[in-house]
Design an enzyme around this catalytic site. Structure first.
Site, PDB file in Angstrom:
ATOM      1  N   TYR A   1      22.247 -13.804 -29.437  1.00 48.08           N
ATOM      2  CA  TYR A   1      22.589 -13.186 -30.721  1.00 48.08           C
ATOM      3  C   TYR A   1      23.495 -11.969 -30.544  1.00 48.08           C
ATOM      4  CZ  TYR A   1      19.507 -16.206 -33.329  1.00 48.08           C
ATOM      5  OH  TYR A   1      18.950 -17.305 -33.927  1.00 48.08           O
TER       6      TYR A   1
ATOM      7  N   ASN B   1      18.160 -11.323 -22.458  1.00 43.62           N
ATOM      8  CA  ASN B   1      16.980 -10.904 -23.199  1.00 43.62           C
ATOM      9  C   ASN B   1      16.085  -9.989 -22.365  1.00 43.62           C
ATOM     10  OD1 ASN B   1      17.154 -13.451 -21.948  1.00 43.62           O
ATOM     11  ND2 ASN B   1      15.169 -14.077 -22.726  1.00 43.62           N
TER      12      ASN B   1
ATOM     13  N   PRO C   1      12.486  -9.219 -23.174  1.00 39.62           N
ATOM     14  CA  PRO C   1      11.300  -9.325 -24.031  1.00 39.62           C
ATOM     15  C   PRO C   1      10.138  -8.461 -23.541  1.00 39.62           C
ATOM     16  CG  PRO C   1      11.449 -11.222 -22.575  1.00 39.62           C
ATOM     17  CD  PRO C   1      12.673 -10.402 -22.326  1.00 39.62           C
TER      18      PRO C   1
ATOM     19  N   SER D   1      22.243  -5.089 -23.049  1.00 43.15           N
ATOM     20  CA  SER D   1      20.843  -5.297 -23.454  1.00 43.15           C
ATOM     21  C   SER D   1      20.180  -3.952 -23.719  1.00 43.15           C
ATOM     22  CB  SER D   1      20.056  -5.984 -22.332  1.00 43.15           C
ATOM     23  OG  SER D   1      20.590  -7.235 -22.025  1.00 43.15           O
TER      24      SER D   1
ATOM     25  N   PHE E   1      24.139  -1.894 -31.666  1.00 43.73           N
ATOM     26  CA  PHE E   1      23.413  -1.491 -32.870  1.00 43.73           C
ATOM     27  C   PHE E   1      23.556  -2.484 -34.025  1.00 43.73           C
ATOM     28  CE2 PHE E   1      24.226   2.456 -30.537  1.00 43.73           C
ATOM     29  CZ  PHE E   1      22.944   2.972 -30.460  1.00 43.73           C
TER      30      PHE E   1
ATOM     31  N   ALA F   1      16.790   4.904 -31.935  1.00 41.65           N
ATOM     32  CA  ALA F   1      17.340   4.418 -33.209  1.00 41.65           C
ATOM     33  C   ALA F   1      16.423   3.338 -33.797  1.00 41.65           C
ATOM     34  CB  ALA F   1      18.750   3.858 -32.993  1.00 41.65           C
TER      35      ALA F   1
ATOM     36  N   ALA G   1      13.286   2.857 -33.198  1.00 41.34           N
ATOM     37  CA  ALA G   1      11.992   3.437 -33.572  1.00 41.34           C
ATOM     38  C   ALA G   1      12.104   4.142 -34.923  1.00 41.34           C
ATOM     39  CB  ALA G   1      11.526   4.414 -32.494  1.00 41.34           C
TER      40      ALA G   1
ATOM     41  N   CYS H   1      13.495  -7.191 -32.096  1.00 35.37           N
ATOM     42  CA  CYS H   1      13.617  -5.911 -31.394  1.00 35.37           C
ATOM     43  C   CYS H   1      12.712  -4.772 -31.838  1.00 35.37           C
ATOM     44  CB  CYS H   1      15.067  -5.460 -31.433  1.00 35.37           C
ATOM     45  SG  CYS H   1      16.101  -6.564 -30.460  1.00 35.37           S
TER      46      CYS H   1
ATOM     47  N   GLN I   1       9.606  -4.326 -32.852  1.00 33.21           N
ATOM     48  CA  GLN I   1       8.287  -4.251 -32.218  1.00 33.21           C
ATOM     49  C   GLN I   1       8.418  -4.104 -30.698  1.00 33.21           C
ATOM     50  OE1 GLN I   1       4.992  -6.471 -33.690  1.00 33.21           O
ATOM     51  NE2 GLN I   1       4.601  -7.369 -31.691  1.00 33.21           N
TER      52      GLN I   1
HETATM   53  N1  LIG Z   1      19.208  -9.694 -31.500  1.00 37.34           N
HETATM   54  C1  LIG Z   1      19.722  -8.552 -31.913  1.00 37.34           C
HETATM   55  O1  LIG Z   1      20.053  -8.395 -33.082  1.00 37.34           O
HETATM   56  C2  LIG Z   1      19.926  -7.418 -30.973  1.00 37.34           C
HETATM   57  C3  LIG Z   1      19.501  -7.484 -29.655  1.00 37.34           C
HETATM   58  N2  LIG Z   1      19.704  -6.427 -28.804  1.00 37.34           N
HETATM   59  C4  LIG Z   1      19.314  -6.527 -27.396  1.00 37.34           C
HETATM   60  O2  LIG Z   1      20.250  -7.372 -26.730  1.00 37.34           O
HETATM   61  C5  LIG Z   1      19.608  -8.118 -25.687  1.00 37.34           C
HETATM   62  C6  LIG Z   1      19.855  -9.600 -25.914  1.00 37.34           C
HETATM   63  O3  LIG Z   1      19.282  -9.963 -27.143  1.00 37.34           O
HETATM   64  P1  LIG Z   1      19.598 -11.362 -27.838  1.00 37.34           P
HETATM   65  O4  LIG Z   1      21.045 -11.643 -27.733  1.00 37.34           O
HETATM   66  O5  LIG Z   1      18.946 -11.329 -29.155  1.00 37.34           O
HETATM   67  O6  LIG Z   1      18.797 -12.354 -26.854  1.00 37.34           O
HETATM   68  P2  LIG Z   1      18.886 -13.942 -26.762  1.00 37.34           P
HETATM   69  O7  LIG Z   1      17.581 -14.406 -26.244  1.00 37.34           O
HETATM   70  O8  LIG Z   1      19.426 -14.496 -28.039  1.00 37.34           O
HETATM   71  O9  LIG Z   1      20.029 -14.199 -25.648  1.00 37.34           O
HETATM   72  C7  LIG Z   1      19.865 -13.883 -24.316  1.00 37.34           C
HETATM   73  C8  LIG Z   1      20.530 -14.989 -23.484  1.00 37.34           C
HETATM   74  O10 LIG Z   1      20.554 -14.575 -22.115  1.00 37.34           O
HETATM   75  C9  LIG Z   1      20.442 -15.753 -21.322  1.00 37.34           C
HETATM   76  N3  LIG Z   1      20.064 -15.402 -19.953  1.00 37.34           N
HETATM   77  C10 LIG Z   1      18.892 -14.866 -19.526  1.00 37.34           C
HETATM   78  N4  LIG Z   1      18.935 -14.672 -18.200  1.00 37.34           N
HETATM   79  C11 LIG Z   1      20.155 -15.090 -17.776  1.00 37.34           C
HETATM   80  C12 LIG Z   1      20.799 -15.134 -16.513  1.00 37.34           C
HETATM   81  N5  LIG Z   1      20.185 -14.678 -15.431  1.00 37.34           N
HETATM   82  N6  LIG Z   1      22.047 -15.631 -16.433  1.00 37.34           N
HETATM   83  C13 LIG Z   1      22.678 -16.081 -17.545  1.00 37.34           C
HETATM   84  N7  LIG Z   1      22.120 -16.057 -18.776  1.00 37.34           N
HETATM   85  C14 LIG Z   1      20.872 -15.571 -18.891  1.00 37.34           C
HETATM   86  C15 LIG Z   1      19.423 -16.585 -22.048  1.00 37.34           C
HETATM   87  O11 LIG Z   1      19.505 -17.941 -21.675  1.00 37.34           O
HETATM   88  C16 LIG Z   1      19.804 -16.325 -23.519  1.00 37.34           C
HETATM   89  O12 LIG Z   1      20.658 -17.332 -24.027  1.00 37.34           O
HETATM   90  C17 LIG Z   1      18.140  -7.707 -25.735  1.00 37.34           C
HETATM   91  O13 LIG Z   1      17.939  -6.687 -24.802  1.00 37.34           O
HETATM   92  C18 LIG Z   1      17.969  -7.153 -27.136  1.00 37.34           C
HETATM   93  O14 LIG Z   1      16.956  -6.180 -27.189  1.00 37.34           O
HETATM   94  C19 LIG Z   1      20.355  -5.308 -29.217  1.00 37.34           C
HETATM   95  C20 LIG Z   1      20.817  -5.196 -30.502  1.00 37.34           C
HETATM   96  C21 LIG Z   1      20.654  -6.244 -31.475  1.00 37.34           C
HETATM   97  O1  LIG Z   2      18.139  -3.771 -31.723  1.00 38.78           O
HETATM   98  C1  LIG Z   2      18.191  -4.640 -32.574  1.00 38.78           C
HETATM   99  O2  LIG Z   2      17.824  -5.803 -32.403  1.00 38.78           O
HETATM  100  C2  LIG Z   2      18.657  -4.338 -33.962  1.00 38.78           C
HETATM  101  O3  LIG Z   2      17.455  -4.174 -34.758  1.00 38.78           O
HETATM  102  C3  LIG Z   2      17.677  -3.962 -36.131  1.00 38.78           C
HETATM  103  O4  LIG Z   2      18.405  -5.057 -36.683  1.00 38.78           O
HETATM  104  P1  LIG Z   2      17.695  -6.415 -37.141  1.00 38.78           P
HETATM  105  O5  LIG Z   2      16.326  -6.495 -36.549  1.00 38.78           O
HETATM  106  O6  LIG Z   2      18.650  -7.494 -36.850  1.00 38.78           O
HETATM  107  O7  LIG Z   2      17.593  -6.320 -38.729  1.00 38.78           O
HETATM  108  P2  LIG Z   2      17.185  -5.149 -39.741  1.00 38.78           P
HETATM  109  O8  LIG Z   2      18.095  -5.194 -40.880  1.00 38.78           O
HETATM  110  O9  LIG Z   2      17.043  -3.852 -39.048  1.00 38.78           O
HETATM  111  O10 LIG Z   2      15.764  -5.624 -40.262  1.00 38.78           O
HETATM  112  C4  LIG Z   2      14.624  -5.629 -39.410  1.00 38.78           C
HETATM  113  C5  LIG Z   2      13.394  -5.985 -40.226  1.00 38.78           C
HETATM  114  O11 LIG Z   2      13.036  -4.926 -41.113  1.00 38.78           O
HETATM  115  C6  LIG Z   2      12.921  -5.418 -42.433  1.00 38.78           C
HETATM  116  N1  LIG Z   2      13.342  -4.357 -43.376  1.00 38.78           N
HETATM  117  C7  LIG Z   2      14.521  -3.722 -43.207  1.00 38.78           C
HETATM  118  C8  LIG Z   2      14.909  -2.732 -44.072  1.00 38.78           C
HETATM  119  C9  LIG Z   2      14.075  -2.371 -45.141  1.00 38.78           C
HETATM  120  O12 LIG Z   2      14.368  -1.475 -45.974  1.00 38.78           O
HETATM  121  N2  LIG Z   2      12.900  -3.024 -45.294  1.00 38.78           N
HETATM  122  C10 LIG Z   2      12.509  -4.018 -44.425  1.00 38.78           C
HETATM  123  O13 LIG Z   2      11.421  -4.585 -44.592  1.00 38.78           O
HETATM  124  C11 LIG Z   2      13.826  -6.637 -42.481  1.00 38.78           C
HETATM  125  O14 LIG Z   2      13.475  -7.505 -43.507  1.00 38.78           O
HETATM  126  C12 LIG Z   2      13.593  -7.221 -41.111  1.00 38.78           C
HETATM  127  O15 LIG Z   2      12.423  -8.006 -41.097  1.00 38.78           O
HETATM  128  C13 LIG Z   2      18.531  -2.706 -36.315  1.00 38.78           C
HETATM  129  O16 LIG Z   2      18.830  -2.535 -37.694  1.00 38.78           O
HETATM  130  C14 LIG Z   2      19.833  -2.801 -35.524  1.00 38.78           C
HETATM  131  O17 LIG Z   2      20.547  -1.588 -35.622  1.00 38.78           O
HETATM  132  C15 LIG Z   2      19.497  -3.089 -34.056  1.00 38.78           C
HETATM  133  O18 LIG Z   2      20.677  -3.248 -33.305  1.00 38.78           O
END
Ligand SMILES: NC(=O)C1=CN([C@@H]2O[C@H](COP(=O)(O)OP(=O)(O)OC[C@H]3O[C@@H](n4cnc5c(N)ncnc54)[C@H](O)[C@@H]3O)[C@@H](O)[C@H]2O)C=CC1
Ligand SMILES: O=C(O)[C@H]1O[C@H](OP(=O)(O)OP(=O)(O)OC[C@H]2O[C@@H](n3ccc(=O)[nH]c3=O)[C@H](O)[C@@H]2O)[C@H](O)[C@@H](O)[C@@H]1O
Length: 471
Positions: free
Chosen positions: A13, A92, A94, A132, A165, A227, A229, A280, A282
């Site tokens: 993602y 990831n 986790p 990450s 972010f 951020a 938190a 993220c 939790q």
């Molecule tokens: N999902 C979000 O909205 C946000 C996530 N983050 C952070 O970004 C990081 C990634 O999150 P997501 O993209 O959501 O995770 P995701 O689970 O969607 O993607 C991670 C990918 O990394 C791959 N991977 C794992 N180990 C690998 C390796 N050794 N070599 C190649 N590929 C490998 C997995 O197969 C997976 O496709 C996490 O640390 C998360 O906390 C930060 C901001 C927003």
């Molecule tokens: O590190 C991350 O993964 C990301 O986490 C959140 O983004 P995201 O989880 O994609 O979505 P949010 O819009 O933050 O919503 C999170 C949860 O809170 C809920 N929420 C949000 C806002 C609100 O006013 N009320 C509420 O219940 C949403 O429905 C959702 O379930 C942060 O907003 C991003 O800045 C950050 O990069």
């Protein structure tokens, strides 16, 4: 130093959308996104753009423009690492499910594997970017692995922290127009400063300089956890008030509006809900709590842990309210769920409140019928099975998935709104009412429906934080 070749490890993602935008905005840079998950890479390469593994509004267009030109998706991890001058790690991180820190600490095994792989493969200098979300001071562990397992002193590594972010559902606009870009690096050495400048100039292609913030590595790593938190804390704060509103004839939407007009508080992120989800909030708060505990900062740990406890309470009380309102039993009753994703405009279900509400209701032998416009059927069963509450067959028997919302709601005793998809507001609610069991209950966990209109039709309504509509 001008960056010519970027590799991003992790096509999830974050990695997918972030690199698509970098490629589109920096046509002179070749961007290769690699992953060990072959299916995911195949989906990123699919001719049919509706099959991209991540659903984000506007993403398909950007991928269509850049893919095959300077944006590539591949499973050839070693090759991409070897060719790159800058490597983003976007895998990831986790919550650990085993051993020390189980259920709290971030599991850094994927990060360490990446560092070891980079060290093994690299034959030229690399800038390694932590994309990450990581515990503060992880850069020192990555540096130690790179320096001690690499191809001798001839290959030099610089580590930068560049947390992401973006929020899901708005990823593309967040990336195109970020509030800020944060880059942490070693600003005490020339090589460190050069690496920071190299990444600044990548973002500088489309982000105004004043929004590119540079700090030391540790501030950058910790700012990301901070951020998330703070954001999650706002949701738990307004959700705590929602319960008090329900007891006191106050209305949480009115309260949110009233406090949000105070410029010191601000209006955003004050929407009461069935509880926050997503991959993220939790995970990152648990990680923060764990870090605080490891430094012996128990008061700090307890303070942040309360944000999670409040969120768990909110999900549980929503489910329990359904049960008690339906005359204290939902056994054998059909409850329609509108929405399964953790928020609108995404197909992501990680930690979605819907999963936990469903789990509570299945414990009471409810029959759940779900409609979500983007989430795939198998994903819902996988989410429930992951909780390990009951055998998989029981989840299959207790929950059905529908491609049509009217089908999902037909003959239901109650409807629960779990995600705030816009389309739910446009339904023919009279038609839905006519086909339901009576009394026809609606539990709006997102505060999106017009209760006055629904009540006129005959629905009995509950909305989070609204006392006037209490049953
Ligand atoms: N999902 C979000 O909205 C946000 C996530 N983050 C952070 O970004 C990081 C990634 O999150 P997501 O993209 O959501 O995770 P995701 O689970 O969607 O993607 C991670 C990918 O990394 C791959 N991977 C794992 N180990 C690998 C390796 N050794 N070599 C190649 N590929 C490998 C997995 O197969 C997976 O496709 C996490 O640390 C998360 O906390 C930060 C901001 C927003
Ligand atoms: O590190 C991350 O993964 C990301 O986490 C959140 O983004 P995201 O989880 O994609 O979505 P949010 O819009 O933050 O919503 C999170 C949860 O809170 C809920 N929420 C949000 C806002 C609100 O006013 N009320 C509420 O219940 C949403 O429905 C959702 O379930 C942060 O907003 C991003 O800045 C950050 O990069």
């Amino acid at each position: 130093m001008k960056i010519k070749n970027i590799c991003c490890i992790g096509a999830g993602y974050v990695g997918g959308p972030t690199m698509a935008v970098i490629a589109q905005k920096c046509p002179a840079i070749k961007v290769t996104v690699v992953d060990i998950n072959e299916q995911r890479i195949a989906a990123w390469n699919d001719e049919d753009l509706s099959k991209l593994p991540v659903y984000e509004p506007g993403l398909d267009e950007i991928v269509a423009q850049a893919r095959g030109k300077n944006l590539f998706f591949s499973t050839q991890v070693d090759e991409a690492i070897a060719a790159a001058d800058m490597i983003f790690i976007s895998v990831n991180t986790p919550t650990k499910t085993y051993g020390k820190g189980k259920g709290m600490a971030a599991d850094l095994k994927y990060i360490e594997l990446c560092a070891r792989q980079i060290a093994r493969v690299a034959t030229s200098d690399k800038i390694v970017v932590e994309k990450s979300t990581l515990p503060v001071r992880t850069a020192s562990a990555i540096k130690s692995i790179l320096d001690n397992t690499g191809n001798g002193s001839s290959v030099k590594f610089q580590i930068l922290s560049n947390p992401e972010f973006l929020a899901e559902g708005t990823a593309v606009s967040d990336l195109l127009n970020p509030d800020r870009v944060l880059i942490g690096g070693d600003n005490t050495t020339d090589a460190g400063k050069e690496a920071i400048e190299a990444l600044v100039s990548v973002y500088g292609q489309w982000v105004p300089q004043e929004r590119i913030l540079t700090t030391n590595v540790w501030s950058s790593e910790l700012s990301k956890l901070t951020a998330n938190a703070f954001l999650a804390q706002r949701v738990s704060s307004i959700n705590a008030m929602s319960e008090l509103c329900e007891k006191t004839e106050a209305d949480v939407n009115e309260v949110a509006r009233a406090i949000g007009m105070d410029s010191r508080i601000g209006a955003k992120f004050l929407k009461a809900s069935v509880g926050f989800g997503g991959s993220c909030f939790q995970k990152d708060i648990l990680n923060l709590v764990y870090i605080a505990k490891t430094y012996g900062l128990n008061e700090v740990a307890d303070y942040w842990e309360q944000v999670i406890l409040m969120n768990d309470h909110q999900k549980r009380r929503f489910a329990h309210n359904i049960i008690s309102t339906l005359f204290n039993t939902v056994s054998g009753k059909k409850i329609a769920f509108l929405g399964w994703a953790f928020k609108k405009d995404t197909n992501d279900t990680r930690e979605s409140a819907a999963i936990y509400v469903a789990d509570e209701l299945l414990n009471e032998q409810a029959q759940i019928a779900v409609y979500d416009p983007k989430v795939q059927t198998q994903q819902m069963y996988t989410d429930l099975d992951y909780l390990n509450t009951r055998p998989s067959a029981a989840n299959q028997a207790g929950l059905t998935v529908h491609q049509n919302p009217y089908e999902a709601c037909k003959d239901a005793h109650a409807i629960a709104i779990l995600t705030e998809w816009d389309e739910f507001k446009t339904y023919d609610w009279q038609k839905i009412y006519d086909q339901m069991q009576k009394p026809a209950f609606i539990f709006d966990g997102r505060g999106i429906l017009n209760l006055e209109e629904l009540e006129k039709i005959g629905f009995v309504c509950y909305q989070i934080g609204s006392s006037a509509k209490q049953l």
